[in-house]
Design an enzyme around this catalytic site. Sequence first.
Site, mmCIF file in Angstrom:
data_model
loop_
_atom_site.group_PDB
_atom_site.id
_atom_site.type_symbol
_atom_site.label_atom_id
_atom_site.label_comp_id
_atom_site.label_asym_id
_atom_site.label_seq_id
_atom_site.Cartn_x
_atom_site.Cartn_y
_atom_site.Cartn_z
ATOM 1 N N TYR A 165 -9.071 64.707 83.997
ATOM 2 C CA TYR A 165 -9.810 65.970 83.883
ATOM 3 C C TYR A 165 -11.065 65.928 84.759
ATOM 4 O O TYR A 165 -11.312 66.815 85.566
ATOM 5 C CB TYR A 165 -10.165 66.220 82.409
ATOM 6 N N SER B 114 -18.509 70.183 85.353
ATOM 7 C CA SER B 114 -18.764 69.478 84.092
ATOM 8 C C SER B 114 -19.610 68.234 84.308
ATOM 9 O O SER B 114 -19.474 67.542 85.324
ATOM 10 C CB SER B 114 -17.421 69.081 83.478
ATOM 11 N N LYS C 24 -12.268 68.045 88.272
ATOM 12 C CA LYS C 24 -13.542 68.791 88.423
ATOM 13 C C LYS C 24 -14.264 68.325 89.688
ATOM 14 O O LYS C 24 -14.782 69.134 90.461
ATOM 15 C CB LYS C 24 -14.447 68.592 87.201
HETATM 16 C C1 UD1 Z 1 -15.726 65.622 75.953
HETATM 17 C C2 UD1 Z 1 -15.092 64.976 77.150
HETATM 18 C C3 UD1 Z 1 -15.721 65.567 78.387
HETATM 19 C C4 UD1 Z 1 -15.582 67.089 78.388
HETATM 20 C C5 UD1 Z 1 -16.201 67.649 77.114
HETATM 21 C C6 UD1 Z 1 -16.019 69.151 76.985
HETATM 22 C C7 UD1 Z 1 -14.403 62.716 76.476
HETATM 23 C C8 UD1 Z 1 -14.644 61.237 76.619
HETATM 24 N N1 UD1 Z 1 -15.263 63.528 77.105
HETATM 25 O O1 UD1 Z 1 -17.124 65.287 75.968
HETATM 26 O O2 UD1 Z 1 -15.087 65.016 79.516
HETATM 27 O O3 UD1 Z 1 -16.220 67.628 79.507
HETATM 28 O O4 UD1 Z 1 -15.596 67.019 75.980
HETATM 29 O O5 UD1 Z 1 -14.723 69.511 76.714
HETATM 30 O O6 UD1 Z 1 -13.457 63.125 75.813
HETATM 31 N N2 UD1 Z 1 -17.038 62.722 68.142
HETATM 32 C C9 UD1 Z 1 -16.796 62.186 66.903
HETATM 33 N N3 UD1 Z 1 -15.657 62.561 66.251
HETATM 34 C C10 UD1 Z 1 -14.744 63.440 66.776
HETATM 35 C C11 UD1 Z 1 -15.015 63.981 68.049
HETATM 36 C C12 UD1 Z 1 -16.163 63.592 68.702
HETATM 37 O O7 UD1 Z 1 -17.567 61.384 66.381
HETATM 38 O O8 UD1 Z 1 -13.721 63.723 66.132
HETATM 39 C C13 UD1 Z 1 -18.279 62.347 68.839
HETATM 40 C C14 UD1 Z 1 -18.058 61.676 70.163
HETATM 41 O O9 UD1 Z 1 -17.923 60.277 70.031
HETATM 42 C C15 UD1 Z 1 -19.331 62.094 70.919
HETATM 43 C C16 UD1 Z 1 -19.657 63.478 70.346
HETATM 44 O O10 UD1 Z 1 -18.991 63.549 69.097
HETATM 45 O O11 UD1 Z 1 -20.382 61.217 70.609
HETATM 46 C C17 UD1 Z 1 -19.187 64.615 71.231
HETATM 47 O O12 UD1 Z 1 -17.793 64.483 71.489
HETATM 48 P P1 UD1 Z 1 -16.930 65.663 72.162
HETATM 49 O O13 UD1 Z 1 -17.209 66.950 71.491
HETATM 50 O O14 UD1 Z 1 -15.516 65.219 72.245
HETATM 51 O O15 UD1 Z 1 -17.567 65.783 73.623
HETATM 52 P P2 UD1 Z 1 -17.766 64.630 74.740
HETATM 53 O O16 UD1 Z 1 -17.026 63.411 74.410
HETATM 54 O O17 UD1 Z 1 -19.220 64.498 74.990
#
Ligand code: UD1
Length: 281
Positions: free
Chosen positions: A92, A68, A96
Amino acid sequence: GDMRDKNLLRQLFSEFEIDAVIHFAGLKSVGESVNNPIKYWEFNLGSTLCLMKIMQKFCCNCLVFSSSATIYDSSINKRIEENSKIKPINSYGNTKLAIETLIKDIFLSSKSLWKMANLRYFNPIGAHESGLIGEDPKGEPNNIFPLILRVASKKINKLEIFGNDWPTHDGTGIRDYIHVEDLAEGHIKALDFLFKNQSQIINLNLGTGLGTSVLELIRTFEKVTNIEIPFAYSPRRIGDSPSVVADNSLAKEILGWNPKKNIADMCNDGWKWQSYNPNGY
Ligand code: UD1
């Protein structure tokens, strides 16, 4: 089966002639890993140790591992390369990285034997274009795309956007979303590459190299599906960073791989899966 089950793995390796393994299995919820690190180390490391022992025993020396981008230092402010700084910040991510370290140690013990690839995923989303295979999260999802699907299917009222004050063009977080089919193709190409080349260990970023903000993702989803996604801004999520985008040039060059699907395809196929299978599998 459970990959920590030695007997099951032994039985499978005895029954079939296995040339290579693509190791996808693992727990992947960041929040859960922080609350229950023992579970994450036990499942993610335990299963990999079990697999590696059996592979060694049966002289199966070719491995593609689902790693990842979470292992990189998330404060990096430019496209992430394979040799960018490594610094996971949760259990997590630590598991990895530990698996990558284990795999490397095994490689170093017998350099002329092993063919290994760590594929570092960025943000895989979407579903198979048939709408038949997709993500069916158990419990409440934390990742953005399954949450968008839940809002679209009216299972939750609105999406929370974590922060509108990031240093990005629209203030929301930027990620490198990649269609699961492009990701899958990366694995096949990695296997082909390992089969055709000498023993080695390689690390490869699987992302599109393109950044998309949360707002852009929502707007594209709305446009493609004609469904409104209500949202509200809430504070930044701890551990998030403004922008995480891959430099994917190594994977492109070495594997001859080229991600083909755009954000609209990801939204379209993800929604197809959700609407064909409102309650998952
Ligand atoms: C997350 C994990 C990462 C993991 C990946 C895949 C964290 C900090 N990182 O990545 O370790 O490998 O998932 O499972 O949790 N967002 C919102 N609202 C939400 C959810 C997300 O605004 O309810 C935003 C987040 O701030 C980010 C983007 O959407 O900017 C993507 O978020 P997400 O899908 O959770 O992925 P990552 O945080 O990039």
